[in-house]
Design an enzyme around this catalytic site. Structure first.
Site, PDB file in Angstrom:
ATOM      1  N   THR A  72       2.148   3.405  -2.347  1.00  0.00           N
ATOM      2  CA  THR A  72       2.848   2.110  -2.383  1.00  0.00           C
ATOM      3  C   THR A  72       4.325   2.313  -2.716  1.00  0.00           C
ATOM      4  OG1 THR A  72       0.813   0.983  -2.993  1.00  0.00           O
ATOM      5  CG2 THR A  72       2.869  -0.157  -3.510  1.00  0.00           C
ATOM      6  N   GLN A 177      -3.281   7.321   5.310  1.00  0.00           N
ATOM      7  CA  GLN A 177      -4.672   7.488   5.759  1.00  0.00           C
ATOM      8  C   GLN A 177      -4.836   8.701   6.666  1.00  0.00           C
ATOM      9  OE1 GLN A 177      -7.473   5.881   4.872  1.00  0.00           O
ATOM     10  NE2 GLN A 177      -6.466   4.407   3.548  1.00  0.00           N
ATOM     11  N   THR A 235      10.163  10.830 -15.289  1.00  0.00           N
ATOM     12  CA  THR A 235       9.581  12.170 -15.466  1.00  0.00           C
ATOM     13  C   THR A 235       8.479  12.392 -14.436  1.00  0.00           C
ATOM     14  OG1 THR A 235      10.066  12.014 -17.810  1.00  0.00           O
ATOM     15  CG2 THR A 235       8.456  13.687 -17.153  1.00  0.00           C
ATOM     16  N   CYS A 323      -9.909  -8.852   1.601  1.00  0.00           N
ATOM     17  CA  CYS A 323     -11.133  -9.249   0.918  1.00  0.00           C
ATOM     18  C   CYS A 323     -11.343  -8.470  -0.362  1.00  0.00           C
ATOM     19  CB  CYS A 323     -12.343  -9.052   1.818  1.00  0.00           C
ATOM     20  SG  CYS A 323     -12.531 -10.397   2.979  1.00  0.00           S
TER      21      CYS A 323
HETATM   22  N1  PLP Z   1      -0.684   2.895   2.930  1.00  0.00           N
HETATM   23  C1  PLP Z   1      -1.930   2.923   3.408  1.00  0.00           C
HETATM   24  C2  PLP Z   1      -2.147   3.020   4.894  1.00  0.00           C
HETATM   25  C3  PLP Z   1      -3.031   2.867   2.540  1.00  0.00           C
HETATM   26  O1  PLP Z   1      -4.264   2.873   3.036  1.00  0.00           O
HETATM   27  C4  PLP Z   1      -2.779   2.769   1.148  1.00  0.00           C
HETATM   28  C5  PLP Z   1      -3.898   2.660   0.182  1.00  0.00           C
HETATM   29  O2  PLP Z   1      -4.900   2.050   0.453  1.00  0.00           O
HETATM   30  C6  PLP Z   1      -1.450   2.761   0.694  1.00  0.00           C
HETATM   31  C7  PLP Z   1      -0.432   2.828   1.615  1.00  0.00           C
HETATM   32  C8  PLP Z   1      -1.118   2.659  -0.766  1.00  0.00           C
HETATM   33  O3  PLP Z   1      -1.333   3.890  -1.425  1.00  0.00           O
HETATM   34  P1  PLP Z   1      -1.508   3.954  -3.014  1.00  0.00           P
HETATM   35  O4  PLP Z   1      -2.906   3.490  -3.304  1.00  0.00           O
HETATM   36  O5  PLP Z   1      -1.323   5.401  -3.340  1.00  0.00           O
HETATM   37  O6  PLP Z   1      -0.474   3.100  -3.625  1.00  0.00           O
END
Ligand code: PLP
Length: 377
Positions: A72, A177, A235, A323
């Site tokens: 994210t 993914q 960090t 969901c």
């Molecule tokens: N991008 C995709 C395609 C994902 O499937 C996910 C997690 O489900 C993320 C980004 C986010 O990753 P994270 O859980 O490490 O924040």
């Protein structure tokens, strides 16, 4: 009672080999990589090694890898960092992107950027001519994921990159993914930016990486200390990045073997569902899909009613992003694929390296029984 975990796209367990590598960095090698003494130097050596490993596996240089707190953060940084550093005030985003990317695009829209959503076809593939028509002279960035988290469709990333570059835009791909399942060479893909997350490939949660091609104009997302060459304060999560590198190394080394096994088990499940559950619709692309992904919509058995029943029956699956957060909204991915609202709440079953044929057969009977129960209600 038997319990089968079929939600590997949500997260995976930490591989014991990965955990073993991580453990010393919680105890005897606990140092802060920013400290100049011996303890810090041991930590910095571990972070440097991890960066080298991740870079080599992506065909990148170590100086192009930045560690983050997960997918994210990497997605948000890619989107906002690239947009803020560019002159153009327009971005193009795939309609089926993860919410981390879509959310960042919405924030940019709130700041005055124009955002165009690139459509996909009924199998979730990028519509390249449509995408091409959206890229303009002032487009700063085109974002298109390598593979979809909900329906598993693999995207023609190199072609999207070419379209972006023809108009002078940067190209970002969310490979969260795809990592581990697909070869990801940033030069071959033509990616300027690429995001990863360790917990999707048997590494720890809360750690990820962003590849930023050398020379790409980029603004910071997180300010603070001079960590990550002054580009990302905070960090570094030393055990996390050690685990991420080892998990990525193992995933790439064992990729063929894992993919062959996972897709065989997944295919057994798909065949079983199509044979035993009438009114089941497989979502995504029939061939170009992630090896572990099976996405189904069951007529007369919506995901929000089916998932709790399946859980009670010992099958842990999910519905993709919307969901799983408790909302019964239709999936933006399925809507973008042109599904009517009545067929836009499906179930994602995602198999992993430790899933077995018995798991697949058990899940087929559980799905058959649970769908039948909902339909007779
Ligand atoms: N991008 C995709 C395609 C994902 O499937 C996910 C997690 O489900 C993320 C980004 C986010 O990753 P994270 O859980 O490490 O924040």
């Amino acid at each position: 009672m038997r319990s089968v975990y079929l939600d590997h796209a949500a997260t995976t367990l930490v591989d014991p080999r990965v955990l073993k590598k991580m453990l010393p960095y919680f105890s005897e090698n606990f140092g802060n990589p920013d400290s100049l003494h011996a303890c810090g130097r041991r930590a910095v050596a571990a972070v440097d090694d991890a960066r080298d490993v991740v870079a080599a596996l992506l065909g990148a240089s170590a100086s192009e890898i930045y560690f983050t707190s997960g997918g994210t953060e990497a997605d948000n940084w890619a989107m906002r960092g690239a947009a803020h550093a560019a002159d153009g005030k327009h971005i193009v985003v795939g309609a089926t992107e993860h919410h981390a990317v879509l959310g960042a695009a919405e924030m940019l829209a709130g700041e005055g950027y124009a955002v165009s959503y690139a459509p996909v076809d009924a199998q979730g593939k990028a519509d390249l001519p449509a995408l091409s028509s959206l890229v303009r002279g002032d487009t700063a960035l085109v974002a298109f994921m390598a593979a979809n988290n909900e329906v598993g469709t693999v995207q023609p990333v190199a072609q999207v990159a070419e379209i972006a570059h023809e108009r002078g835009a940067l190209f970002f791909t969310d490979a969260v993914q795809a990592a581990g399942c697909m070869e990801l060479n940033v030069r071959k893909l033509g990616a300027d930016l690429l995001s990863l997350s360790a917990h999707k490939f048997y590494g720890p949660k809360g750690v990820g990486a962003l590849y930023i091609r050398g020379g790409t104009p980029m603004a910071k997302l997180i300010s603070g200390g001079q960590q990550e060459r002054g580009m990302r304060g905070g960090t570094v999560n030393v055990p996390g990045v050690v685990g991420m590198a080892e998990a990525f190394r193992l995933a790439c080394a064992e990729r063929e073997e894992r993919n062959a096994h996972i897709s065989r088990v997944r295919d057994l499940f798909v065949e079983g569902i199509l044979r035993e559950v009438p009114g089941s619709v497989l979502g995504g692309h029939p061939e170009d899909r992630l090896p572990g992904n099976a996405h189904f919509t069951f007529e007369g058995a919506p995901a929000e009613a089916l998932l709790p029943l399946l859980d009670l029956a010992g099958v842990q699956a999910s519905a993709g992003a919307a969901c799983s957060s408790g909302s019964h909204e239709p999936s933006h991915v399925l809507l973008a694929m042109g599904r009517p609202r009545s067929l836009s709440r499906g179930v994602r079953f995602t198999f992993g390296k430790d899933s077995s044929e018995e798991d697949a057969l058990f899940a087929v009977s559980a799905v058959r029984d649970c769908v039948a129960r909902l339909r007779t209600k």
